[in-house]
Design a protein around this motif. Structure first.
Motif, PDB file in Angstrom:
ATOM      1  N   GLY A   1      -0.834 -11.160 -10.205  1.00  0.00           N
ATOM      2  CA  GLY A   1      -0.224 -11.463  -8.922  1.00  0.00           C
ATOM      3  C   GLY A   1       0.103 -10.249  -8.074  1.00  0.00           C
ATOM      4  N   ALA A   2       0.054  -9.075  -8.642  1.00  0.00           N
ATOM      5  CA  ALA A   2       0.514  -7.884  -7.943  1.00  0.00           C
ATOM      6  C   ALA A   2      -0.356  -7.492  -6.766  1.00  0.00           C
TER       7      ALA A   2
ATOM      8  N   PRO B   1       0.838  -1.215   0.000  1.00  0.00           N
ATOM      9  CA  PRO B   1       0.000   0.000   0.000  1.00  0.00           C
ATOM     10  C   PRO B   1       0.868   1.259   0.000  1.00  0.00           C
ATOM     11  N   ILE B   2       0.365   2.298  -0.696  1.00  0.00           N
ATOM     12  CA  ILE B   2       1.073   3.564  -0.820  1.00  0.00           C
ATOM     13  C   ILE B   2       0.154   4.649  -0.272  1.00  0.00           C
ATOM     14  N   GLU B   3       0.711   5.517   0.524  1.00  0.00           N
ATOM     15  CA  GLU B   3      -0.060   6.533   1.246  1.00  0.00           C
ATOM     16  C   GLU B   3      -0.654   7.603   0.326  1.00  0.00           C
TER      17      GLU B   3
ATOM     18  N   ALA C   1       1.565 -14.615  -1.323  1.00  0.00           N
ATOM     19  CA  ALA C   1       2.036 -15.595  -2.290  1.00  0.00           C
ATOM     20  C   ALA C   1       3.105 -15.044  -3.233  1.00  0.00           C
ATOM     21  N   ALA C   2       3.417 -13.787  -3.151  1.00  0.00           N
ATOM     22  CA  ALA C   2       4.371 -13.177  -4.071  1.00  0.00           C
ATOM     23  C   ALA C   2       5.811 -13.464  -3.649  1.00  0.00           C
ATOM     24  N   ARG C   3       6.704 -13.403  -4.615  1.00  0.00           N
ATOM     25  CA  ARG C   3       8.130 -13.589  -4.338  1.00  0.00           C
ATOM     26  C   ARG C   3       8.804 -12.275  -3.950  1.00  0.00           C
ATOM     27  N   TYR C   4       8.324 -11.168  -4.546  1.00  0.00           N
ATOM     28  CA  TYR C   4       8.901  -9.853  -4.298  1.00  0.00           C
ATOM     29  C   TYR C   4       7.833  -8.898  -3.785  1.00  0.00           C
ATOM     30  N   ARG C   5       8.298  -7.874  -3.093  1.00  0.00           N
ATOM     31  CA  ARG C   5       7.411  -6.790  -2.649  1.00  0.00           C
ATOM     32  C   ARG C   5       7.971  -5.484  -3.188  1.00  0.00           C
ATOM     33  N   LEU C   6       7.094  -4.676  -3.742  1.00  0.00           N
ATOM     34  CA  LEU C   6       7.495  -3.378  -4.243  1.00  0.00           C
ATOM     35  C   LEU C   6       7.015  -2.317  -3.263  1.00  0.00           C
ATOM     36  N   ASP C   7       7.966  -1.635  -2.645  1.00  0.00           N
ATOM     37  CA  ASP C   7       7.671  -0.539  -1.713  1.00  0.00           C
ATOM     38  C   ASP C   7       7.897   0.770  -2.451  1.00  0.00           C
TER      39      ASP C   7
ATOM     40  N   TRP D   1      -2.785   5.821  -3.982  1.00  0.00           N
ATOM     41  CA  TRP D   1      -3.830   4.916  -4.459  1.00  0.00           C
ATOM     42  C   TRP D   1      -3.796   4.828  -5.977  1.00  0.00           C
ATOM     43  N   LEU D   2      -3.659   5.977  -6.638  1.00  0.00           N
ATOM     44  CA  LEU D   2      -3.581   5.990  -8.098  1.00  0.00           C
ATOM     45  C   LEU D   2      -2.361   5.208  -8.595  1.00  0.00           C
ATOM     46  N   MET D   3      -1.217   5.405  -7.938  1.00  0.00           N
ATOM     47  CA  MET D   3       0.011   4.727  -8.345  1.00  0.00           C
ATOM     48  C   MET D   3      -0.089   3.216  -8.139  1.00  0.00           C
TER      49      MET D   3
END
Length: 171
Positions: A63-64, A43-45, A69-75, A50-52
């Protein structure tokens, strides 16, 4: 005429040996596409967040939006600014610049290792007109458009990284 044909044949032959390969080789079953679908977007503040996040989930694949269940997390951290640029004769702002910058990190969930840590951004100009509603609508449209541009840049960088760059995040 024959010289031109010979030159064209030589050029075509040299291009095939240059090592260029399509990023999305293999289509939806290829290494890059499956790697992108293994990325969960944290989640992005804020509204811009939210749009991003929505734009990134749309581009990364099904899968995003899954959590565990994901292998990577995008912060992603966003810096969304709106600043006045031009002053008119009556000391009112006549033009604004909306800037959207994203600092993002791709984290391997299993090891906690940061695979990629970089930034991307874009900006757009907004005319300030006599109608406050029109100006607000233009500012909002600029934010929505910038979100799409920055999301495209983020996914392109992730795809190149997953394809096999330095410290590649390959399967």
């Amino acid at each position: 005429m024959r010289a031109a044909a010979l030159l064209l044949a030589l050029a075509a032959g040299s291009l095939s040996g240059c090592g260029l390969q399509p990023v999305y080789a293999g289509g939806g079953n290829g290494a890059v596409a499956s790697g992108l679908s293994d990325i969960a977007v944290a989640p992005i503040e804020g509204q811009s967040g939210w749009l991003m996040r929505d734009a990134l989930i749309e581009r990364l694949g099904a899968g995003a939006d899954r959590g565990g269940a994901a292998r990577y997390r995008l912060d992603v951290r966003l810096d969304n600014r709106l600043e006045g640029l031009g002053l008119l004769k009556d000391d009112t702002i006549g033009r604004e610049r909306r800037t959207l910058r994203a600092r993002y990190r791709l984290v391997d969930i299993a090891s906690g290792e940061v695979v990629l840590d970089t930034t991307s951004g874009s900006d757009a100009g907004v005319d300030v007109v006599s109608s406050e509603y029109a100006t607000i609508a233009a500012e909002q449209s600029a934010l929505e458009n910038l979100t799409q541009v920055v999301a495209d840049r983020i996914v392109a960088t992730l795809a190149l990284k997953l394809r096999g760059g330095r410290g590649a995040a390959t399967r």
